[in-house]
Design a protein around this motif. Structure first.
Motif, PDB file in Angstrom:
ATOM      1  N   PRO A 104      33.249  17.095   3.766  1.00 16.49           N
ATOM      2  CA  PRO A 104      33.944  17.644   4.937  1.00 16.49           C
ATOM      3  C   PRO A 104      34.227  19.132   4.771  1.00 16.49           C
ATOM      4  N   ILE A 106      36.566  22.079   4.512  1.00 15.44           N
ATOM      5  CA  ILE A 106      37.946  22.241   4.084  1.00 15.44           C
ATOM      6  C   ILE A 106      38.477  23.582   4.592  1.00 15.44           C
ATOM      7  N   ARG A 211      37.740  12.099  13.435  1.00 20.21           N
ATOM      8  CA  ARG A 211      38.443  13.026  12.559  1.00 20.21           C
ATOM      9  C   ARG A 211      37.459  13.970  11.885  1.00 20.21           C
ATOM     10  N   GLU A 213      37.323  14.829   8.904  1.00 18.12           N
ATOM     11  CA  GLU A 213      36.933  14.314   7.591  1.00 18.12           C
ATOM     12  C   GLU A 213      35.710  13.417   7.646  1.00 18.12           C
ATOM     13  N   TRP A 247      40.833  19.507  14.035  1.00 15.57           N
ATOM     14  CA  TRP A 247      40.040  20.500  13.320  1.00 15.57           C
ATOM     15  C   TRP A 247      40.455  21.910  13.708  1.00 15.57           C
TER      16      TRP A 247
END
Length: 327
Positions: A104, A106, A211, A213, A247
């Motif tokens: 993902p 970061i 999401r 992630e 996000w």
């Protein structure tokens, strides 16, 4: 052993060459359990769906995912020797899928990653619209509207009572800050959500848990989209609001957010009512994210693998609520 029994039902090329590595819930909250292993055909992940999941539900999700066959970043389940992609064993549903590469994004993502992520979501929606598509009010908006209404009509008072009994809890300060602000903002959000819940919108299979992630990147390319356990028929605006809201929250990365939404619309144009619905979803999430963590801790006493998850969830929800108040 149940895991060995499950994997024994797959072709030899899909079976582990060494002991699978347990991953627990891999940071998720659904109740699924994951294991990673290497097979002759490549790295794999086996998933036990949450207890109580009906086999038919897993089969339905797998059928939807077959419409994404041309998207290399979707982890579609692999067929067992009998052709089934979902297996029932020891009261649980099981599946095996490719372990996709990437990680993902970061922190604040790059513009290239933002565009790639939103384009990937739009491409997924385009393909999923080929099955079970219809029009109607959003079930998710109605459910969250009712959730917020329940807070206004007594739920806030229940939370206040629970918080008063644990003033020394390390999460109390943020929880109380959220409660005071949520009481003030809830009536306006409820009015907006009530109107949006009446809109007739495009409905189709959607992630319902988009999401950030779950979007895996290698460089600036999306190379993995994972976790389809929450999929159901919903408006794509729900996924769009979830990805954008978590996000690129409103008021924090507005330039990147606009670029992401434009990238999505270039692949799948959105109607004005969908934009209204997405805004209502985000407003509701701004209020409800922290409430769930507060309820789980102070009313239900839930425990999580990540001991810091509750504090982080309340803090994140309070931050979103404060940004909503500032608009």
């Amino acid at each position: 052993m149940t895991l060995a029994d499950v994997l024994g039902r797959y072709p030899p090329g899909e079976r582990p060459v060494s002991a699978p590595t347990p991953l627990g819930s891999a940071g998720g909250l659904s109740g699924s359990r994951l294991w990673r292993y290497d097979a002759p055909n490549g790295p794999r992940v086996v998933r036990a769906w949450p207890a109580g999941t009906a086999l038919g539900r897993a089969v339905r999700v797998h059928a939807w995912l077959r419409s994404t066959a041309d998207l290399p970043f979707v982890a579609r389940p692999i067929a067992a020797t009998d052709g089934s992609t979902a297996i029932e064993r020891s009261g649980l549903c099981w599946e095996v899928a490719p372990w996709l590469p990437g990680a993902p994004a970061i922190g604040v993502p790059s513009l290239a990653r933002v565009r790639a992520g939103f384009e990937a979501l739009a491409g997924l929606h385009v393909r999923l619209s080929r099955t079970d598509a219809r029009a109607g009010p959003s079930p998710g908006l109605a459910a969250r509207r009712d959730e917020l209404r329940g807070l206004v009509e007594g739920g806030f008072d229940l939370l206040a009572t629970a918080l008063a009994t644990r003033p020394d809890d390390p999460c109390s300060a943020d929880a109380l800050a959220w409660l005071g602000l949520a009481r003030r903002l809830a009536p306006g959000v409820l009015a907006t959500a009530t109107a949006a819940a009446r809109l007739v919108l495009p409905l189709q299979p959607c992630l319902r848990d988009a999401r950030p992630e779950h979007f895996l990147f290698t460089g600036d390319a999306v190379t993995g989209l994972v976790d389809f356990g929450a999929m159901d028929v919903e408006t794509p605006a729900a996924d769009l609001a979830r990805l954008a809201g978590e996000w690129l929250p409103r008021g924090s990365c507005d330039g990147l957010r606009s670029d992401g939404l434009a990238a999505y619309a270039a692949v799948r144009p959105t109607a004005p009512d969908e934009a209204v619905a997405a805004g209502a979803f985000e407003d509701l999430a701004d209020v409800l994210i922290a409430e769930r963590w507060i309820r789980w801790r102070f009313l239900e006493g839930r425990r999580f693998e990540d001991v810091g998850a509750v504090a982080q969830g309340i803090s994140r929800g309070l931050g979103r609520l404060r940004r909503l108040a500032g608009r």
